[in-house]
Scaffold this motif. Structure first.
Motif, PDB file in Angstrom:
ATOM      1  N   LYS A   1     -13.367   0.067   4.946  1.00 35.51           N
ATOM      2  CA  LYS A   1     -13.217   1.502   5.408  1.00 35.51           C
ATOM      3  C   LYS A   1     -12.075   1.447   6.756  1.00 35.51           C
ATOM      4  CE  LYS A   1     -13.375   6.007   5.897  1.00 35.51           C
ATOM      5  NZ  LYS A   1     -12.658   7.116   4.858  1.00 35.51           N
TER       6      LYS A   1
ATOM      7  N   THR B   1       0.771  -1.320  -0.015  1.00 32.30           N
ATOM      8  CA  THR B   1       0.177  -0.043   0.064  1.00 32.30           C
ATOM      9  C   THR B   1       0.656   1.158   0.023  1.00 32.30           C
ATOM     10  OG1 THR B   1      -0.289  -0.038   2.339  1.00 32.30           O
ATOM     11  CG2 THR B   1      -2.052  -1.118   1.029  1.00 32.30           C
TER      12      THR B   1
ATOM     13  N   MET C   1      -8.408   4.243  -0.010  1.00 30.24           N
ATOM     14  CA  MET C   1      -9.491   4.544  -0.677  1.00 30.24           C
ATOM     15  C   MET C   1      -9.551   5.924  -0.739  1.00 30.24           C
ATOM     16  SD  MET C   1     -11.191   1.668  -1.245  1.00 30.24           S
ATOM     17  CE  MET C   1     -12.806   1.613  -1.037  1.00 30.24           C
ATOM     18  N   ASP C   2      -9.287   6.661   0.240  1.00 31.97           N
ATOM     19  CA  ASP C   2      -9.248   8.192   0.396  1.00 31.97           C
ATOM     20  C   ASP C   2      -8.150   8.716  -0.647  1.00 31.97           C
ATOM     21  OD1 ASP C   2     -11.281   8.030   2.326  1.00 31.97           O
ATOM     22  OD2 ASP C   2      -9.949   8.461   4.289  1.00 31.97           O
TER      23      ASP C   2
ATOM     24  N   GLY D   1      -9.065   2.395   4.475  1.00 28.57           N
ATOM     25  CA  GLY D   1      -9.546   3.773   4.168  1.00 28.57           C
ATOM     26  C   GLY D   1      -8.443   4.591   3.863  1.00 28.57           C
TER      27      GLY D   1
ATOM     28  N   LYS E   1     -11.209   4.403  -6.592  1.00 28.39           N
ATOM     29  CA  LYS E   1     -12.134   3.963  -5.428  1.00 28.39           C
ATOM     30  C   LYS E   1     -13.187   3.057  -5.892  1.00 28.39           C
ATOM     31  CE  LYS E   1     -14.345   5.991  -1.104  1.00 28.39           C
ATOM     32  NZ  LYS E   1     -14.652   7.033  -0.377  1.00 28.39           N
ATOM     33  N   LYS E   2     -13.962   3.336  -6.709  1.00 25.50           N
ATOM     34  CA  LYS E   2     -15.298   2.564  -6.999  1.00 25.50           C
ATOM     35  C   LYS E   2     -14.747   0.999  -7.286  1.00 25.50           C
ATOM     36  CE  LYS E   2     -19.040   2.526 -10.385  1.00 25.50           C
ATOM     37  NZ  LYS E   2     -19.674   3.027 -11.616  1.00 25.50           N
TER      38      LYS E   2
ATOM     39  N   GLN F   1     -12.132  -0.576  -6.469  1.00 21.92           N
ATOM     40  CA  GLN F   1     -11.374  -1.052  -5.242  1.00 21.92           C
ATOM     41  C   GLN F   1     -12.746  -1.490  -4.142  1.00 21.92           C
ATOM     42  OE1 GLN F   1      -7.848  -1.498  -4.490  1.00 21.92           O
ATOM     43  NE2 GLN F   1      -9.227  -3.161  -3.686  1.00 21.92           N
ATOM     44  N   ALA F   2     -13.672  -0.548  -4.050  1.00 23.28           N
ATOM     45  CA  ALA F   2     -14.776  -0.902  -3.285  1.00 23.28           C
ATOM     46  C   ALA F   2     -15.393  -2.145  -3.965  1.00 23.28           C
ATOM     47  CB  ALA F   2     -15.718   0.352  -3.124  1.00 23.28           C
TER      48      ALA F   2
ATOM     49  N   GLU G   1      -9.200   9.141  -4.116  1.00 22.39           N
ATOM     50  CA  GLU G   1      -9.986  10.421  -4.408  1.00 22.39           C
ATOM     51  C   GLU G   1      -9.072  11.488  -4.915  1.00 22.39           C
ATOM     52  OE1 GLU G   1     -14.207  10.017  -2.729  1.00 22.39           O
ATOM     53  OE2 GLU G   1     -12.907   9.983  -0.936  1.00 22.39           O
TER      54      GLU G   1
END
Length: 586
Positions: A508, A199, A515-516, A512, A490-491, A493-494, A519
């Motif tokens: 999250k 990551t 993911m943040d 999280g 993000k979409k 990955q979610a 954006e």
């Protein structure tokens, strides 16, 4: 001054020079009136001579007390050696000693500090600092350094920046178990040691670093097997604005560079093979292609006759073993016993000898005639003089068993030449694999791997068929590197977390921060990680990584030299909030 020269550099042109040398006593030969002593350091061995007539009496007397591995300094004059040794760089000379200083005495070592030692592996690991004095071990560590420097030079010239990432991170539920570190300042909370910097290197791409690499320690608390270490080293790399082809080209270049610089070998081609093709052709996803023995699917042919074992099998598959028709019945029976071992798990093996005269002799002649066996030979690419070995059963299990047999036969027939190198890219891995125990899908690589764009629609209807944008680099039957194009929005990955069974709150909590970051303008990116220990071992002509690690753990994950892991005292446990609390009685 401890030394004017090392013990590996004095030669005939240095005769009559006054020199100072320091090192360890390899051995001494005392003839009463003359003593020859081999002095060793990292660079080589120089023979010293203490002569009763030419060496000061006090020095000669002290030389008589020298033992193996004493650390000494000498001053003397380089002279021509009467009995020259052409097998060593310093074999034309010796040093007539005038002055001797014992810097440190030594106990008799528990094994001989020579290339061919009498020490077993356990005792050498306990006294690893002594083992490192031996040329084979020391040379392996020097070799490892040379490989690392070539990696750094190549990647630096290619525009990569080496960035260190944290060792104290957050534990994640995917992959192997983490090693955890309790936090004294945050009682009841724990860091984890990284299984990889995955990551963080993705965040470096979000940060605009564009090309990153790191030769980095990683940690996995896995059940140990032979030649697996709980801590290991990776060449970790990531690139922005790339597709799979870009990454394969860069790291083909790195592999070519290492083979040329380290082994002086030029590799022309890096063949590519899909995961499905590798499994069907070789029974595993890291095939050794230095030799042939490709699988031949005999299911349709074999099931045309009434041989019950084949008739009821999901897969009947064989290989042609070159030149093995000469195997005796006793040798073939031993091979059958080998595949029946619990480690392999086959119920038996059918064989057919393809004789030099073109005829066949098989263990199933009762069911299959010469024409049938000729078709077997065509499917397995057998030639006169070969032995056809056939296994049957459930598809995946049988392929795995035949793959193990193929590798065993290659070892027995000396087909795995350590000085021959055959790289291979394996691509198009499954994105997900089903876990029977948890009854859900797991990421085959990791949850940040991107699916092939054309397969995304299958996530709803047939997730097991979705291919990953992933690739492995295989060298001589070993996976030396693996990576993928990453998810960078993000979409998606979610969506991936959802298919892996994470509820949004779990995703999250665990990821999280990533993911943040997506954006804020994450670029398309991908990377690869090489197993550095394995790569060094293969380039060194071996497959045992422990021989190329300075202070390795044993097969139980223990460092027997420093006796770790070990208990810590109660006071430390209390400070960490891990003390044993008394249960209050009502």
């Amino acid at each position: 001054m401890y030394r004017s020269h090392t013990c590996g550099e004095l030669q005939a042109q240095d005769i009559n020079k006054e020199v100072t040398l320091s090192g360890w006593v390899q051995k001494s030969r005392d003839k009463g009136f003359i003593i020859w002593t081999d002095l060793r350091d990292r660079y080589g061995v120089t023979q010293l001579v203490f002569d009763e007539q030419r060496t000061p009496k006090a020095v000669f007397s002290e030389a008589q007390s020298l033992g193996r591995e004493f650390v000494i300094r000498i001053n003397g004059r380089v002279i021509e050696r009467e009995s020259k040794n052409p097998n060593m760089p310093t074999g034309d000379i010796e040093v007539l000693v005038k002055d001797l200083t014992i810097l440190n005495k030594a106990e008799t070592p528990p094994f001989t500090i020579e290339n061919e030692t009498d020490g077993g592996e356990d005792i050498r690991m306990k006294y690893r600092y002594l083992d490192i004095r031996r040329n084979p071990v020391r040379n392996n560590l020097v070799f490892r350094h040379q490989v690392a420097m070539n990696v750094r030079n190549y990647l630096s010239k290619a525009g990569f920046i080496e960035v260190e990432t944290p060792y104290l991170i957050k534990s994640t539920p995917e992959g192997a178990r983490d090693f955890v570190v309790p936090s004294r300042m945050n009682e009841g909370q724990f860091y984890a040691l990284p299984q990889s910097p995955q990551t963080f290197k993705q965040l470096l791409m979000v940060g605009g670093m564009d090309k990153y690499f790191q030769i980095v320690k990683c940690f996995r608390d896995e059940d140990l097997r032979a030649d697996r270490q709980p801590e290991f080293t990776q060449i970790d790399c990531e690139m922005s604005f790339v597709e799979q082809e870009d990454i394969l080209n860069i790291f083909e270049g790195l592999t070519r560079h290492l083979l040329k610089e380290i082994k002086d070998i030029s590799i022309a081609e890096f063949p590519r093979m899909t995961y499905d093709e590798a499994m069907k052709t070789y029974g595993n996803d890291k095939p050794d292609i230095r030799f042939d023995m490709k699988f031949g699917d005999l299911t349709e042919l074999a099931q045309q006759k009434e041989f019950k074992i084949f008739k009821e099998a999901e897969l009947v598959v064989g290989i042609a073993v070159p030149g093995a028709a000469s195997f005796t019945r006793k040798e073939i029976d031993k091979l059958i016993d080998w595949v029946k071992r619990p480690q392999v798990g086959a119920l038996g093996m059918v064989y057919a000898k393809y004789n030099e005269d073109g005829s066949f002799k098989s263990s199933v002649d009762k069911f299959y005639d010469q024409e049938d066996l000729k078709k077997w030979a065509e499917v397995t690419n057998a030639k006169p003089g070969d032995l056809i070995c056939v296994l049957s059963g459930p598809t995946q299990k049988t392929r795995t068993q035949l793959s193990a047999l193929r590798m065993e036969l290659a070892e027995r027939l000396n087909l795995r030449n350590p000085e021959e190198f055959a790289p291979l890219w394996v691509v198009d891995f499954p994105l997900l694999e089903w876990d029977e125990e948890t009854e859900r899908y797991h990421a085959m690589h990791h949850p940040f791997t991107s699916p092939k764009p054309e397969d995304i629609a299958l996530l709803d209807s047939d997730p097991g068929k979705v291919r990953a944008n992933a690739y492995d680099l295989v060298l001589n039957g070993n996976e030396i590197g693996g990576g993928s194009i990453r998810i960078h929005d993000k979409k998606t990955q979610a969506l991936m977390f959802n298919y892996l069974g994470f509820i949004p709150e779990e995703a999250k909590a665990q990821f999280g921060f990533l993911m943040d970051a997506f954006e804020y303008g994450a670029p398309p990116h991908g990377g690869i990680a090489f197993g550095f220990d394995r790569l060094v071992a293969i380039l060194g002509g071996q497959e045992t990584i422990r021989d190329f690690i300075a202070f390795p753990k044993n097969n139980n994950g223990r460092d027997v030299m420093i006796d770790a892991p070990a208990p810590i005292d109660q006071e430390q446990l209390n400070e960490l909030g891990l003390g044993i609390r008394e249960v209050s009685k009502a």
